[in-house]
Design an enzyme around this catalytic site. Structure first.
Site, PDB file in Angstrom:
ATOM      1  N   GLY A   1       0.830  -1.209   0.000  1.00  0.00           N
ATOM      2  CA  GLY A   1       0.000   0.000   0.000  1.00  0.00           C
ATOM      3  C   GLY A   1       0.860   1.252   0.000  1.00  0.00           C
ATOM      4  O   GLY A   1       1.888   1.293   0.680  1.00  0.00           O
TER       5      GLY A   1
ATOM      6  N   ARG B   1       1.041  -4.734  -5.847  1.00  0.00           N
ATOM      7  CA  ARG B   1       1.057  -6.030  -5.157  1.00  0.00           C
ATOM      8  C   ARG B   1       1.427  -7.032  -6.248  1.00  0.00           C
ATOM      9  O   ARG B   1       0.842  -7.026  -7.322  1.00  0.00           O
ATOM     10  CB  ARG B   1      -0.311  -6.331  -4.563  1.00  0.00           C
TER      11      ARG B   1
ATOM     12  N   ASP C   1       4.622  -5.312   6.136  1.00  0.00           N
ATOM     13  CA  ASP C   1       5.159  -6.627   6.514  1.00  0.00           C
ATOM     14  C   ASP C   1       5.203  -7.612   5.352  1.00  0.00           C
ATOM     15  O   ASP C   1       6.103  -8.450   5.284  1.00  0.00           O
ATOM     16  CB  ASP C   1       4.425  -7.199   7.737  1.00  0.00           C
TER      17      ASP C   1
ATOM     18  N   THR D   1       3.874   2.204   5.862  1.00  0.00           N
ATOM     19  CA  THR D   1       2.470   1.772   5.835  1.00  0.00           C
ATOM     20  C   THR D   1       1.671   2.692   6.755  1.00  0.00           C
ATOM     21  O   THR D   1       2.159   3.043   7.834  1.00  0.00           O
ATOM     22  CB  THR D   1       2.309   0.297   6.276  1.00  0.00           C
TER      23      THR D   1
ATOM     24  N   ASP E   1      -0.727   1.909   8.470  1.00  0.00           N
ATOM     25  CA  ASP E   1      -1.326   1.138   9.567  1.00  0.00           C
ATOM     26  C   ASP E   1      -0.534   1.176  10.880  1.00  0.00           C
ATOM     27  O   ASP E   1      -1.048   0.754  11.918  1.00  0.00           O
ATOM     28  CB  ASP E   1      -1.502  -0.330   9.157  1.00  0.00           C
TER      29      ASP E   1
ATOM     30  N   ASP F   1       1.783  -0.739  12.050  1.00  0.00           N
ATOM     31  CA  ASP F   1       1.675  -2.057  12.680  1.00  0.00           C
ATOM     32  C   ASP F   1       2.939  -2.898  12.520  1.00  0.00           C
ATOM     33  O   ASP F   1       2.863  -4.112  12.421  1.00  0.00           O
ATOM     34  CB  ASP F   1       0.455  -2.808  12.113  1.00  0.00           C
TER      35      ASP F   1
ATOM     36  N   ARG G   1      -7.522  -2.713   8.721  1.00  0.00           N
ATOM     37  CA  ARG G   1      -8.119  -4.057   8.702  1.00  0.00           C
ATOM     38  C   ARG G   1      -7.667  -4.860   9.919  1.00  0.00           C
ATOM     39  O   ARG G   1      -8.434  -5.605  10.501  1.00  0.00           O
ATOM     40  CB  ARG G   1      -7.724  -4.800   7.417  1.00  0.00           C
TER      41      ARG G   1
HETATM   42  P1  ATP Z   1       0.591  -2.821   3.497  1.00  0.00           P
HETATM   43  O1  ATP Z   1       0.860  -3.014   4.961  1.00  0.00           O
HETATM   44  O2  ATP Z   1       0.410  -1.412   3.140  1.00  0.00           O
HETATM   45  O3  ATP Z   1      -0.480  -3.738   2.971  1.00  0.00           O
HETATM   46  P2  ATP Z   1       2.561  -4.702   2.586  1.00  0.00           P
HETATM   47  O4  ATP Z   1       3.992  -4.567   2.239  1.00  0.00           O
HETATM   48  O5  ATP Z   1       2.243  -5.562   3.765  1.00  0.00           O
HETATM   49  O6  ATP Z   1       1.964  -3.241   2.738  1.00  0.00           O
HETATM   50  P3  ATP Z   1       1.540  -6.733   0.769  1.00  0.00           P
HETATM   51  O7  ATP Z   1       0.649  -6.611  -0.415  1.00  0.00           O
HETATM   52  O8  ATP Z   1       1.158  -7.651   1.855  1.00  0.00           O
HETATM   53  O9  ATP Z   1       1.764  -5.235   1.309  1.00  0.00           O
HETATM   54  O10 ATP Z   1       2.985  -7.165   0.266  1.00  0.00           O
HETATM   55  C1  ATP Z   1       3.632  -6.471  -0.795  1.00  0.00           C
HETATM   56  C2  ATP Z   1       4.254  -7.435  -1.741  1.00  0.00           C
HETATM   57  O11 ATP Z   1       5.270  -8.184  -1.079  1.00  0.00           O
HETATM   58  C3  ATP Z   1       3.323  -8.508  -2.313  1.00  0.00           C
HETATM   59  O12 ATP Z   1       2.541  -8.023  -3.383  1.00  0.00           O
HETATM   60  C4  ATP Z   1       4.307  -9.558  -2.764  1.00  0.00           C
HETATM   61  O13 ATP Z   1       4.884  -9.226  -4.021  1.00  0.00           O
HETATM   62  C5  ATP Z   1       5.398  -9.453  -1.698  1.00  0.00           C
HETATM   63  N1  ATP Z   1       5.204 -10.526  -0.702  1.00  0.00           N
HETATM   64  C6  ATP Z   1       4.307 -10.571   0.317  1.00  0.00           C
HETATM   65  N2  ATP Z   1       4.384 -11.744   0.974  1.00  0.00           N
HETATM   66  C7  ATP Z   1       5.346 -12.463   0.361  1.00  0.00           C
HETATM   67  C8  ATP Z   1       5.915 -13.762   0.541  1.00  0.00           C
HETATM   68  N3  ATP Z   1       5.502 -14.576   1.521  1.00  0.00           N
HETATM   69  N4  ATP Z   1       6.910 -14.151  -0.298  1.00  0.00           N
HETATM   70  C9  ATP Z   1       7.339 -13.351  -1.286  1.00  0.00           C
HETATM   71  N5  ATP Z   1       6.850 -12.130  -1.524  1.00  0.00           N
HETATM   72  C10 ATP Z   1       5.874 -11.688  -0.728  1.00  0.00           C
END
Ligand code: ATP
Length: 328
Positions: free
Chosen positions: A14, A75, A106, A130, A132, A134, A176
Site C-alpha cells: 500500500g 502487489r 510486513d 504503511t 497502519d 503495525d 483491517r
Molecule cells: P501494506 O501493509 O500497506 O499492505 P505490505 O507490504 O504488507 O503493505 P503486501 O501486499 O502484503 O503489502 O505485500 C507487498 C508485496 O510483497 C506482495 O505483493 C508480494 O509481491 C510481496 N510478498 C508478500 N508476501 C510475500 C511472501 N511470503 N513471499 C514473497 N513475496 C511476498
C-alpha cells in the site's frame, strides 16, 4: 562484507505519504556516498519485469511535498514464487545491482527476507512504510501521521454537522488489522466510542454508552470504527444501534482512500528523510536482512527475521482507557 557499488530502491504494497521523502533521502545519501542508484517501478513487479531506471540527485527534486510514490507501487503475485524471485535476481545481476532498499509493510519485508536468504549476495534493507503503524521495530511507520491528520480534518468537519443536527455519526477509517489510526483520531476528535480490531466491543455496551451520553446532554456523538472491527462495518453497526438509540438521527461516513493521499506531514517528511538516510548508511556498514526504524526518537536497526516474528498487534490499553474517560 562485500562492498556496495550500485543500489536500487523500490516501494511496495500500500502507498503511504512519506514514501517520496524517503526515496529522495535514499537517492541523495547514496549519491553522496558515490554509489550508483536505480529506481525500480511498481515494487517487486518492476523488479521481475525489469522496469527500472538510473536516478540522479535531480531525479528526486521537488518531491518532498508529494503524496503517493514517484516509483509507483504494486502487489505482485509472481514474486511469491521461486521462479519469480529467480527472474528478479537475474535482472538485478544484469544491472550490477548489489543492494536493495525496500519501502513497504510486513508483506514487503516477508518477500525481501525470503529473497535475501535465497540470494545473499544482494544486501537488503527494509524501511517501514504503511499507514497502519503495525510493524515491530519502529514506533512509527511512514504515512501513519499524515493519514491520522487527514482523518482528524475530516472528522472535525463531520462534528460540525453532527452537532448542528443532534446526530450520531459512525465514521469508518482504515485499519483491517490495526486500530492505530482509529485510536489516535478518536482521542484527537473526542470520539464518544472507538471500535478496533484488537478489542471486542459488545454492541449492548456501545448502546448503553451512547444513551448515557445523550442523557448527559451531548448534542452529537461520533463513533469511530476501524474497518477490521469484529462487529462488521460501520453500516452494520449503525443499523443495530439505530434500533435502540432513538434520540439521535444516525448517519454513516466511510472515509475510504482519501486517507492514503495528501502531502506528507512535517513528521512524515522528517521520518522519511531519517529512515532513508539510515537505510543507506546501514547498507554501507555491511548490514543486510534488516530494517531501520525509529524508537524513542533514535534510529533502531532490527533484523527482518525478528521484526516479522515479533509481529503482533498490541492495543495501547492506557490510551484506550484515557479516551473513554475524556469523552464522558
Ligand atoms: P501494506 O501493509 O500497506 O499492505 P505490505 O507490504 O504488507 O503493505 P503486501 O501486499 O502484503 O503489502 O505485500 C507487498 C508485496 O510483497 C506482495 O505483493 C508480494 O509481491 C510481496 N510478498 C508478500 N508476501 C510475500 C511472501 N511470503 N513471499 C514473497 N513475496 C511476498
Amino acid at each position: 562484507m562485500h562492498k556496495i557499488s550500485k543500489l536500487a530502491v523500490l516501494t511496495s504494497g500500500g502507498d503511504a505519504p512519506g514514501m517520496n521523502p524517503c526515496i529522495r533521502s535514499v537517492v541523495r545519501t547514496a549519491i553522496y556516498n558515490k554509489l550508483q542508484v536505480v529506481g525500480i517501478r511498481r515494487g517487486y513487479q518492476g523488479l521481475i519485469e525489469d522496469d527500472m531506471y538510473d536516478m540522479e540527485a535531480r531525479s528526486v527534486s521537488n518531491i518532498l511535498n508529494l503524496g503517493g510514490t514517484i516509483l509507483k507501487t504494486a502487489r505482485c503475485l509472481p514474486f511469491r514464487s521461486d521462479e519469480g524471485m529467480e527472474i528478479a535476481y537475474q535482472n538485478l545481476k544484469k544491472h550490477g545491482i548489489d543492494a536493495l532498499v525496500v519501502i513497504g509493510g510486513d508483506g514487503t519485508f516477508t518477500g525481501a527476507l525470503r529473497f535475501s536468504k535465497k540470494f545473499p549476495d544482494i544486501a537488503v534493507m527494509g524501511v517501514p512504510g504503511t499507514i497502519d503503524n503495525d510493524l515491530y521495530g519502529s514506533t512509527y511507520t511512514l504515512g501513519f501521521d499524515t493519514a491520522t491528520n487527514t482523518v482528524i480534518e475530516a472528522i472535525d468537519k463531520i462534528r460540525d454537522t453532527a452537532d448542528a443536527h443532534d446526530r450520531l455519526f459512525f465514521v469508518e477509517v482504515m485499519g483491517r488489522d490495526s486500530g492505530a489510526i482509529a485510536l489516535r483520531a478518536g482521542i484527537s476528535c473526542g470520539a464518544e466510542a472507538i471500535l478496533l480490531p484488537e478489542k471486542a466491543t459488545a454492541i449492548e455496551d456501545l448502546i448503553k454508552n451512547l444513551k448515557t451520553g445523550s442523557s448527559n446532554k451531548k448534542s452529537s456523538s461520533i463513533v469511530i470504527v476501524a474497518e477490521g472491527d469484529k462487529n462488521g462495518g460501520a453500516y452494520d453497526i449503525a443499523k443495530k444501534v439505530q434500533k435502540e438509540v432513538k434520540s439521535y438521527d444516525v448517519k454513516v461516513t466511510i472515509l475510504g482512500h482519501l486517507q492514503r493521499g495528501g502531502s506528507p506531514s512535517a513528521f512524515d517528511r522528517i521520518l522519511g528523510s531519517r529512515l532513508g538516510f539510515a537505510a543507506v548508511n546501514a547498507l554501507l556498514s555491511g548490514k543486510s536482512q534488516m530494517m531501520v526504524g525509529l524508537e524513542a526518537n533514535h534510529i533502531k536497526i532490527t533484523g527482518l527475521e525478528e521484526a516479522l516474528n515479533q509481529h503482533e498487534f498490541k492495543l495501547e490499553e492506557d490510551l484506550m482507557q484515557m479516551a473513554e474517560i475524556l469523552s464522558i
